[in-house]
Design a protein around this motif. Structure first.
Motif, mmCIF file in Angstrom:
data_model
loop_
_atom_site.group_PDB
_atom_site.id
_atom_site.type_symbol
_atom_site.label_atom_id
_atom_site.label_comp_id
_atom_site.label_asym_id
_atom_site.label_seq_id
_atom_site.Cartn_x
_atom_site.Cartn_y
_atom_site.Cartn_z
ATOM 1 N N LEU A 47 41.014 -33.904 62.838
ATOM 2 C CA LEU A 47 40.590 -34.523 61.579
ATOM 3 C C LEU A 47 41.283 -33.848 60.396
ATOM 4 N N PHE A 48 41.415 -32.528 60.436
ATOM 5 C CA PHE A 48 42.035 -31.788 59.338
ATOM 6 C C PHE A 48 43.559 -31.750 59.435
ATOM 7 N N LYS A 49 44.073 -32.355 60.516
ATOM 8 C CA LYS A 49 45.536 -32.513 60.691
ATOM 9 C C LYS A 49 46.269 -31.169 60.642
ATOM 10 N N ARG A 50 45.769 -30.224 61.431
ATOM 11 C CA ARG A 50 46.419 -28.931 61.568
ATOM 12 C C ARG A 50 47.025 -28.827 62.965
ATOM 13 N N ASP A 51 48.236 -28.297 63.034
ATOM 14 C CA ASP A 51 48.865 -28.104 64.340
ATOM 15 C C ASP A 51 48.212 -26.946 65.075
ATOM 16 N N LYS A 52 47.981 -25.839 64.338
ATOM 17 C CA LYS A 52 47.323 -24.674 64.913
ATOM 18 C C LYS A 52 46.308 -24.126 63.919
ATOM 19 N N ILE A 53 45.296 -23.446 64.455
ATOM 20 C CA ILE A 53 44.249 -22.875 63.618
ATOM 21 C C ILE A 53 43.939 -21.449 64.082
ATOM 22 N N VAL A 54 43.416 -20.658 63.151
ATOM 23 C CA VAL A 54 42.798 -19.381 63.508
ATOM 24 C C VAL A 54 41.331 -19.686 63.798
ATOM 25 N N VAL A 55 40.801 -19.167 64.900
ATOM 26 C CA VAL A 55 39.388 -19.395 65.236
ATOM 27 C C VAL A 55 38.654 -18.067 65.141
ATOM 28 N N TYR A 56 37.570 -18.070 64.349
ATOM 29 C CA TYR A 56 36.798 -16.863 64.059
ATOM 30 C C TYR A 56 35.369 -17.091 64.573
ATOM 31 N N GLY A 57 35.014 -16.395 65.650
ATOM 32 C CA GLY A 57 33.681 -16.543 66.218
ATOM 33 C C GLY A 57 32.798 -15.354 65.896
ATOM 34 N N HIS A 58 31.506 -15.620 65.704
ATOM 35 C CA HIS A 58 30.541 -14.553 65.444
ATOM 36 C C HIS A 58 29.418 -14.618 66.470
ATOM 37 N N SER A 59 29.059 -13.464 67.049
ATOM 38 C CA SER A 59 27.937 -13.347 67.967
ATOM 39 C C SER A 59 28.083 -14.350 69.122
ATOM 40 N N PHE A 60 27.101 -15.220 69.331
ATOM 41 C CA PHE A 60 27.221 -16.188 70.430
ATOM 42 C C PHE A 60 28.397 -17.137 70.198
ATOM 43 N N GLY A 61 28.762 -17.332 68.946
ATOM 44 C CA GLY A 61 29.899 -18.199 68.629
ATOM 45 C C GLY A 61 31.221 -17.661 69.142
ATOM 46 N N THR A 62 31.275 -16.352 69.493
ATOM 47 C CA THR A 62 32.510 -15.817 70.065
ATOM 48 C C THR A 62 32.808 -16.468 71.407
ATOM 49 N N LEU A 63 31.765 -16.815 72.157
ATOM 50 C CA LEU A 63 31.979 -17.477 73.448
ATOM 51 C C LEU A 63 32.547 -18.878 73.262
#
Length: 416
Positions: free
Chosen positions: A195-211
């Motif tokens: 949707l945001f039309k990005r080829d690549k992204i940085v993904v930042y997870g916190h706590s359970f979101g790291t999984l």
């Protein structure tokens, strides 16, 4: 005269190994007690092994790394119905025909994108974390979203299980995991990226979101440039090697006052009973999941946890003033949490899939986190070439507690 008593049979040792099997079987036939005992042992052994196999199968995590991508695509597709989204203001992004996610961003809409995955499970951030504001000043576009099934995003409209349906043998359990669990959550990150039309992204997870962040990288490695995993949930292998040190529920029980332990045990017992949960409404289930919060806060009464308590109190104040949240629904997820627990199961081993990941990864641990550093280091040990950083004076919510210190660790990594 009484008949003479026959002399006792001489004692004989057990047959040596070279005794023919046939002879042993003949002796068993002439000794009913030995025969029945052997049969009973054999039946018990067979039933025990079958029980162990059945229990192992029933309690194994339903999510399998590598399959989530295909499941998400087959279930709802990966191309979102919405084709544009205005990142300059908060709003709802329709990622499937039936699911809308609440999205908000800070920073340059055209800058390099960081998508943040909140923890809980099912506990989104009301506003972008302070560390995101600092990263936004460095030219990044920091995107926060409420995962499906919690916060302001789409919830399940009716119970997953019909009144007369068996929750364990019927379709409700796998359907819940498929539509609200890891596969669906991973699919949503990919839908947002498209949707945001990005080829690549940085993904930042916190706590359970790291999984969730990590499994997205496993499923879509070609779409991730960097991976930041802060205060990780050490559940790549379950149960973890360090045992109870990684078990938040056991940490909570050991920390709360003795007079509250029985109430916690009662709550935890209901948490393990999926039969009633699958028949509950989203609101009722979310309220139940939310009951863990007072117990959790009880564990952080020491002075070393003051910044974490302040972070939680600040988050609560933000939610009270939020205009997007349904006032009748808790922030906490209901079926979202249940689906994630079903995906985890009582045991799984995702280490082989994680080891194949060859992406720049940074694991961050706050020195004052309730969960020990050993927990985060075990998590990091499964990730090939992973970097590790400790934020001094930071707790579990260090992205909010000490944003400058976190920025100083994260920014050089993502700028490489």
């Amino acid at each position: 005269p009484k008949p003479s008593t026959p002399p006792p049979k001489p004692w004989r040792p057990l047959p040596p190994p070279e005794t023919p099997v046939l002879q042993i079987r003949v002796e068993m036939m002439h000794n009913p007690m030995l025969q029945y005992s052997a049969i009973g042992v054999a039946i018990f052994g067979a039933l025990y092994m079958l029980g162990r196999l059945a229990w192992h199968a029933m309690t194994k995590g339903q999510y399998v790394p590598g399959q989530g991508k295909n499941i998400a695509d087959e279930t709802e597709g990966l191309d979102p119905p919405d084709k544009t989204f205005d990142l300059t203001k908060p709003g709802f992004a329709r990622v499937t025909d039936s699911v809308s996610l609440f999205v908000q961003a800070v920073g340059d809409p055209n800058g390099k994108m960081i998508i943040f995955c909140h923890g809980g499970p099912g506990r989104p951030a009301c506003k972008p974390w302070p560390v995101a504001n600092l990263l936004a000043k460095e030219g990044y576009c920091c995107v926060f979203y409420d995962m499906r099934g919690c916060g302001r995003s789409t919830r399940l409209s009716q119970p997953a299980c019909k009144p007369n349906e068996n929750p364990y043998s019927g379709p409700a359990m796998p359907k819940t995991e498929k539509e609200w669990g890891f596969s669906a959550q991973i699919g949503d990150i990919e839908r947002l990226r498209r949707l945001f039309k990005r080829d690549k992204i940085v993904v930042y997870g916190h706590s359970f979101g790291t999984l969730v962040a990590l499994m997205y990288a496993v499923e879509f490695p070609e779409r991730v440039s960097k991976l930041v995993l802060n205060a990780p949930a050490n559940l790549i292998v379950m149960p973890p090697k360090i045992g109870d040190k990684a078990d938040l529920f056991k940490i909570i029980k050991s920390s709360i006052p003795s007079e509250k332990k029985s109430a916690f045990d009662k709550w935890f017992g209901r948490l393990l009973d999926f039969s009633w949960q699958l028949k509950a409404s989203e609101q009722k289930l979310a309220q139940f999941m939310d009951e863990i919060v007072p117990f959790y806060v009880e564990t952080m009464k020491g002075d070393q946890f003051k910044s974490a308590r302040d972070a939680l109190e600040g988050e609560d104040k933000d939610w009270k003033n939020d205009k997007f949240l349904n006032s009748e629904m808790p922030i906490q997820g209901g079926y979202h949490n249940l689906a994630m627990y079903l995906g985890l199961g009582a045991h799984h081993n995702w280490s082989a899939a994680v080891a194949q990941l060859k992406l720049p990864t940074l694991v961050v641990h706050g020195s004052l986190d309730l969960i020990p550093e050993e927990n985060s280091r075990e998590f990091a040990s499964y990730i090939t070439g992973c970097e590790f950083a400790v934020v001094k004076g930071g707790g579990h919510y260090n992205s909010r507690e000490c944003p400058e210190e976190v920025r100083d660790v994260v920014l050089p990594f993502i700028n490489k």
